[in-house]
Scaffold this motif. Structure first.
Motif, short mmCIF file in Angstrom:
data_model
loop_
_atom_site.label_atom_id
_atom_site.label_comp_id
_atom_site.label_asym_id
_atom_site.label_seq_id
_atom_site.Cartn_x
_atom_site.Cartn_y
_atom_site.Cartn_z
N LYS A 177 0.61 -1.32 -0.07
CA LYS A 177 -0.01 0.08 0.03
C LYS A 177 0.90 1.30 -0.10
N ILE A 178 1.92 1.40 0.90
CA ILE A 178 2.81 2.48 0.87
C ILE A 178 3.94 2.55 -0.16
N LYS A 179 4.18 1.74 -0.84
CA LYS A 179 5.12 1.56 -1.69
C LYS A 179 5.31 3.04 -2.68
N LYS A 180 4.36 3.13 -3.30
CA LYS A 180 4.39 4.37 -4.07
C LYS A 180 4.77 5.75 -3.38
N HIS A 225 15.68 17.16 -1.17
CA HIS A 225 15.89 18.01 0.00
C HIS A 225 17.03 18.07 0.72
N PHE A 226 17.83 17.05 0.57
CA PHE A 226 19.10 16.95 1.26
C PHE A 226 20.10 17.86 0.40
N ASN A 264 11.20 8.96 -0.45
CA ASN A 264 12.58 9.00 -0.38
C ASN A 264 13.29 9.81 -1.50
N PHE A 265 12.41 9.80 -2.65
CA PHE A 265 13.08 10.90 -3.60
C PHE A 265 12.88 12.29 -3.11
N LYS A 275 11.07 21.55 1.63
CA LYS A 275 10.71 20.90 3.14
C LYS A 275 9.22 20.99 3.11
N LYS A 276 8.23 21.72 2.59
CA LYS A 276 7.00 21.50 2.48
C LYS A 276 6.41 20.37 1.95
N GLN A 277 7.13 19.97 0.75
CA GLN A 277 6.75 18.63 -0.01
C GLN A 277 7.08 17.52 0.89
N LEU A 278 8.20 17.63 1.47
CA LEU A 278 8.97 16.40 2.54
C LEU A 278 8.15 15.94 3.27
N GLU A 279 7.22 17.12 4.04
CA GLU A 279 6.24 17.01 5.49
C GLU A 279 4.89 16.40 4.72
N ALA A 280 4.40 16.98 3.52
CA ALA A 280 3.47 16.60 2.86
C ALA A 280 3.51 14.84 2.38
N CYS A 281 4.53 14.41 2.13
CA CYS A 281 4.96 13.18 1.73
C CYS A 281 5.11 12.22 3.09
N LYS A 282 5.69 12.67 4.17
CA LYS A 282 5.49 12.10 5.54
C LYS A 282 4.13 11.76 5.76
#
Length: 347
Positions: free
Chosen positions: A212-215, A227-228, A221-222, A278-285
């Motif tokens: 379910k969470i693969k995608k 972000h790094f 991770n991308f 950083k905002k996208q990272l939080e959204a992905c989490k």
């Protein structure tokens, strides 16, 4: 007619009673453990709405992240047919009486378990062709099915035979009306049965979550990597701007002002990209958490202290009735054949 053939009925009944008594006495004891779980999909109006509000306060636009998620429960029993799932289940550690340490299901049935007398008879009668095929294949040194390459799942000859037994010991059944998923395991020992059910439940939940969470996990991770990278670039632009300003406290020349404007522009661009990621990272989490299925245990795993098989009285009763009906069938069948024979002789 039945009275005249009463001896036949009595004989067949006694023969099948004896056979039923043999089966009832020498059948292996079995213990069945079960558990029921209820898969729950994410609710966009419930939890999702709350997460969306919190994300909006932080300046994160989730877009289409918040939606109904979940895998149809009808697919849950299909997981048991996965070779990878079966291989993991074969490595389930079991507490076996007489063994100091836990042993895997694979080792237990390959090296420790001794079948009952009825099991031996079955192995060397009905199961004889399979044993012969196994010996023939081992002579040709064919250690595994599949390929040695990592992208293929390899199954050894022993694993192939034990998987067949595993599918008879473990079952995953869906109640289509209530959507409860019932996981059952049948083992010769009660504690081992409970451990097999618990292992099957954990592996099933793990497999469903991974699918379910693969995608969303790949996306996370991308974004983490990007972000790094942009964080490094942002800090570098920030240091260059600060260092130049420190060295040129008073910007008297035009070239100095142009340089600082260029450094300021690079800094702002790096900051905007970094801030957006950083905002996208939080959204992905949040998306990963939202996509992770939740399982409610309706009936927890328990150790079965009463055996589920063999049911000796019921076995004896079934064989007895079968003997009676077979005797009756033989009598009427014999009379029918006599009549047919007479008609053929007349013609």
């Amino acid at each position: 007619t039945l009275w005249e053939g009463r001896k036949t009925i009595v004989k067949t009944t006694l023969i099948f009673m004896a056979l039923g008594l043999f089966v009832a006495i020498f059948s292996e004891k079995e213990y069945t453990s079960t558990t029921k779980i209820l898969p729950q999909s994410s609710d966009a109006k419930g939890i999702g709405g709350d997460l969306g509000s919190l994300a909006a306060m932080a300046g994160v636009n989730l877009g289409n992240v918040m939606g109904q998620s979940g895998i149809p429960p009808i697919l849950y029993p299909e997981m048991l047919g996965s070779i990878a799932f079966q291989k993991e289940l074969l490595q389930t550690k079991l507490s076996i009486e007489g063994q100091e340490n836990k042993v895997s299901y694979y080792d237990y049935y390959l090296n420790i378990h001794s079948p009952s007398l009825l099991g031996y008879i079955k192995n060397y009668t009905v199961g004889l062709p399979r044993l012969l095929m196994s010996e023939i294949k081992s002579m040709f040194k064919n250690p595994a099915f599949g390929s040695s390459e990592e992208k293929f799942v390899s199954v050894s000859e022993d694993e192939f035979m034990l998987i067949d037994k595993l599918l008879g010991n473990v079952s995953v059944v869906l109640d289509k009306q209530s959507e409860f998923v019932t996981i059952s395991a049948v083992m010769p020992e009660p504690f081992a049965a409970a451990e097999m059910v618990e292992s099957a439940k954990e592996l099933l939940q793990k497999s469903i979550i991974n699918i379910k969470i693969k995608k969303s996990l790949e996306k996370l991770n991308f974004i983490k990597k990007r972000h790094f990278e942009k964080e490094v670039e942002f800090k570098k632009a920030q240091e260059q701007l600060a260092l130049f300003k420190d060295r040129n406290v008073v910007l008297n020349t035009a070239s100095a002002r142009i340089t600082v404007e260029k450094l300021q522009s690079d800094y702002e661009l790096a900051y905007n990209i970094y801030s957006g990621l950083k905002k996208q990272l939080e959204a992905c989490k949040i998306e990963v958490k939202e996509d992770t299925p939740v399982f409610s245990t309706i009936d927890p795993v328990s150790i079965p202290y009463e055996k589920s098989a063999p049911k000796r009285f019921l076995t004896l009763l079934i064989y007895t009735f079968f003997g009676i009906f077979l005797g009756i069938g033989l009598i009427f069948g014999k009379n029918y054949l006599v009549k047919v024979k007479k008609k053929l002789q007349i013609n």
